[in-house]
Write a protein that holds these residues in place. Sequence first.
Motif, PDB file in Angstrom:
ATOM      1  N   TRP A  34     134.310  87.839  84.706  1.00 36.72           N
ATOM      2  CA  TRP A  34     133.951  89.258  85.695  1.00 36.72           C
ATOM      3  C   TRP A  34     133.890  88.574  87.086  1.00 36.72           C
ATOM      4  N   ARG A  35     133.134  87.609  87.402  1.00 35.19           N
ATOM      5  CA  ARG A  35     133.102  87.377  88.658  1.00 35.19           C
ATOM      6  C   ARG A  35     133.910  86.265  89.244  1.00 35.19           C
ATOM      7  N   GLU A  65     136.871  99.304  95.554  1.00 30.26           N
ATOM      8  CA  GLU A  65     135.929  98.012  94.994  1.00 30.26           C
ATOM      9  C   GLU A  65     135.171  98.413  93.836  1.00 30.26           C
ATOM     10  N   THR A  71     135.340  97.052  90.144  1.00 34.12           N
ATOM     11  CA  THR A  71     134.262  96.327  89.608  1.00 34.12           C
ATOM     12  C   THR A  71     133.622  96.871  88.166  1.00 34.12           C
ATOM     13  N   CYS A  72     133.866  98.248  88.131  1.00 31.88           N
ATOM     14  CA  CYS A  72     133.600  99.040  87.051  1.00 31.88           C
ATOM     15  C   CYS A  72     134.241  98.741  85.593  1.00 31.88           C
ATOM     16  N   GLN A 123     136.075  96.074  85.298  1.00 27.92           N
ATOM     17  CA  GLN A 123     135.406  94.646  85.033  1.00 27.92           C
ATOM     18  C   GLN A 123     134.151  94.824  84.104  1.00 27.92           C
ATOM     19  N   ARG A 177     125.429  95.991  93.614  1.00 29.09           N
ATOM     20  CA  ARG A 177     126.454  95.531  92.726  1.00 29.09           C
ATOM     21  C   ARG A 177     127.763  95.598  93.823  1.00 29.09           C
ATOM     22  N   VAL A 178     127.813  96.265  94.865  1.00 28.94           N
ATOM     23  CA  VAL A 178     128.903  96.233  95.699  1.00 28.94           C
ATOM     24  C   VAL A 178     128.375  95.733  97.259  1.00 28.94           C
ATOM     25  N   LEU A 192     136.554  91.944  95.086  1.00 28.70           N
ATOM     26  CA  LEU A 192     137.778  92.239  94.472  1.00 28.70           C
ATOM     27  C   LEU A 192     138.974  92.912  95.256  1.00 28.70           C
ATOM     28  N   HIS A 199     144.686  96.284  88.219  1.00 27.91           N
ATOM     29  CA  HIS A 199     144.261  95.275  89.252  1.00 27.91           C
ATOM     30  C   HIS A 199     145.503  94.976  89.857  1.00 27.91           C
TER      31      HIS A 199
END
Length: 300
Positions: free
Chosen positions: A58-59, A142, A146-147, A149, A229-230, A237, A269
């Motif tokens: 994820w990160r 973004e 992120t979502c 992921q 979260r962002v 990303l 992505h």
Amino acid sequence: MSDARDALGRSGGVGPTELLDEERELVARAVAGDKGALEDVVRRVQDPLYRLALRMTWRPADAEDAAQEILIRVVTGLATWRAEARLLTWAYRIGVNHLLNLKRRTPQETAGLSLDALGEGLLEGLADTGFAGPDAELLAREVRLTCTQAMLQCLERGERVAYVLGEVFELPSREAAWVLDISPAAYRKRLERTRTRLRTFMDATCGLANPAAPCRCARRVAPAVASGRVDPRRPALATHPVSPGGRDLARASAQMGRLHDAATVLRSHPDYAAPRARSEAVLGLLGSGRFPLLADGGSA
């Protein structure tokens, strides 16, 4: 283009037999101590391995650590490669074994987050209108990255990697089954089960996969920023470097926009590039004498 197809494309369009013959020669030179050949091996596998690690962990910071460890295992184990699969496929197998056994857990794994809980949180946190502040489009992208992921992290690791290999990287089922060391039939069953779960979730939730679904990335920006979260100053990303010649964010988004389905959204992505400092560090470690000679058959 998938990572697996990228490997074939970089070989100049040759067939599988010719590619394996070329890779055999390259690996033989690397194992014999040819520094240039070893660097070529690293260049071929480093970005796909990083993208695999990123989808699983994820990160980016965690993916960097995992990808560096996988790369060390790949290059120190080159003497054990017998060309039973393409070099990248073999490297994926080493990477998958490492990632499935990581002791470090993602935040979603630690929290036991499910797709149902994720969906409830997405819908409860929707703003009334789309974000209209600075960098609105960038931040909406973004949120999307992120979502998607986060969706993958709601899957058990075995399901997650099966989906990433088959639907995101588009490996043929026989090849993906070899990576996972299971039968093709077992792989197809696992993939279909996971595909159905994600499709059902996204059809009910995600406006990108289903225009009739309620969630919209632009309406998630303000809640995502407020919760941390962002980071609007440093989107992790949406501004991530991509591989030379690979899909950037705009191209990935354009491809997604032509189709509305779960797999396309999760696949779209950019072709993220592994930090070059990490691969250079691996090559430096190999030259330091801290690892067994490649010709001795490092453990994979």
